[in-house]
Design a protein around this motif. Sequence first.
Motif, PDB file in Angstrom:
ATOM      1  N   GLU A 229      23.272  86.133  -7.262  1.00 43.17           N
ATOM      2  CA  GLU A 229      24.127  85.157  -7.940  1.00 43.17           C
ATOM      3  C   GLU A 229      23.742  84.964  -9.403  1.00 43.17           C
ATOM      4  O   GLU A 229      24.583  84.605 -10.228  1.00 43.17           O
ATOM      5  CB  GLU A 229      24.060  83.821  -7.209  1.00 43.17           C
ATOM      6  CG  GLU A 229      24.640  83.867  -5.803  1.00 43.17           C
ATOM      7  CD  GLU A 229      24.590  82.522  -5.119  1.00 43.17           C
ATOM      8  OE1 GLU A 229      24.011  81.585  -5.716  1.00 43.17           O
ATOM      9  OE2 GLU A 229      25.114  82.403  -3.994  1.00 43.17           O
ATOM     10  N   LYS A 230      22.471  85.207  -9.729  1.00 39.96           N
ATOM     11  CA  LYS A 230      22.036  85.011 -11.118  1.00 39.96           C
ATOM     12  C   LYS A 230      22.445  86.171 -12.012  1.00 39.96           C
ATOM     13  O   LYS A 230      22.965  85.987 -13.109  1.00 39.96           O
ATOM     14  CB  LYS A 230      20.522  84.817 -11.163  1.00 39.96           C
ATOM     15  CG  LYS A 230      20.047  83.524 -10.519  1.00 39.96           C
ATOM     16  CD  LYS A 230      18.538  83.376 -10.645  1.00 39.96           C
ATOM     17  CE  LYS A 230      18.074  82.063 -10.030  1.00 39.96           C
ATOM     18  NZ  LYS A 230      16.594  81.900 -10.138  1.00 39.96           N
ATOM     19  N   THR A 231      22.183  87.371 -11.556  1.00 36.03           N
ATOM     20  CA  THR A 231      22.456  88.550 -12.380  1.00 36.03           C
ATOM     21  C   THR A 231      23.800  89.180 -12.049  1.00 36.03           C
ATOM     22  O   THR A 231      24.262  90.067 -12.773  1.00 36.03           O
ATOM     23  CB  THR A 231      21.351  89.597 -12.195  1.00 36.03           C
ATOM     24  OG1 THR A 231      21.351  90.024 -10.812  1.00 36.03           O
ATOM     25  CG2 THR A 231      19.988  88.998 -12.527  1.00 36.03           C
ATOM     26  N   MET A 232      24.414  88.745 -10.935  1.00 32.17           N
ATOM     27  CA  MET A 232      25.682  89.286 -10.452  1.00 32.17           C
ATOM     28  C   MET A 232      25.581  90.786 -10.175  1.00 32.17           C
ATOM     29  O   MET A 232      26.566  91.524 -10.265  1.00 32.17           O
ATOM     30  CB  MET A 232      26.809  89.013 -11.468  1.00 32.17           C
ATOM     31  CG  MET A 232      27.049  87.532 -11.723  1.00 32.17           C
ATOM     32  SD  MET A 232      27.412  86.622 -10.166  1.00 32.17           S
ATOM     33  CE  MET A 232      29.001  87.319  -9.736  1.00 32.17           C
ATOM     34  N   SER A 233      24.390  91.224  -9.835  1.00 31.41           N
ATOM     35  CA  SER A 233      24.180  92.630  -9.503  1.00 31.41           C
ATOM     36  C   SER A 233      23.961  92.768  -7.991  1.00 31.41           C
ATOM     37  O   SER A 233      23.522  91.837  -7.321  1.00 31.41           O
ATOM     38  CB  SER A 233      22.976  93.201 -10.255  1.00 31.41           C
ATOM     39  OG  SER A 233      21.796  92.499  -9.907  1.00 31.41           O
TER      40      SER A 233
END
Length: 213
Positions: free
Chosen positions: A88-92
């Motif tokens: 969720e933070k890096t959307m990776s």
Amino acid sequence: MKLFECGIRYEKTMENGMQKKVTELYIVDALSFTEAESRIIGEMSCFISGEFDVVSEKITNYSELISTDSAEADKWYKVKINLITLDEKTMSEKKQPLYLLVQAHDIDDARSRLNEHMKGTMADWVCEAVQETKIMDVFLYAPDAPHKKAQTYEDKAAQEAAEAVASSPSCQRAAKRFIDSIPDGQKVTISATGCKDVVIDKTHDHEKVQDDA
């Protein structure tokens, strides 16, 4: 419970009739190396008449086991899948590896059984590898429904043998002859290792057979 891979070395009779020392791999579930060794010795004692040695033990990384009752599924495959989640933070995308042991006839059958097993899984996943193993068989604790306790292969075999004996007319007649041979007024206790004592009580006006608690 953990799945342990145990190596068993023994002298095997080959198809040409020659004797050859072989090492075979088996899987058992246990809580410790000591229990795993004890369990595989108990299991293999039912199949190997001669001497054998436990030459290796290791904890496997299998998180799930997919077995089947199909007689054609005579191989075990190590399957690696990756569960795909989104950071969720890096959307990776992140891949979490998961290893399964699948019983199947061939690689295509293993993939088919894997797909059926993974139906309904919430997370996305991809199969990275399917590899045939040298595992000969898997021995798991079987739940004993009436008492909700673990039942090993030898426990099951002993239970089946006892049921067969109990249902045999000749054995029933032999048991009756034995009971009839005990003089009136006597009480006899029959003991056997691993079994409850059986008491044949003829101290009263009628015969009485009971299990000691």
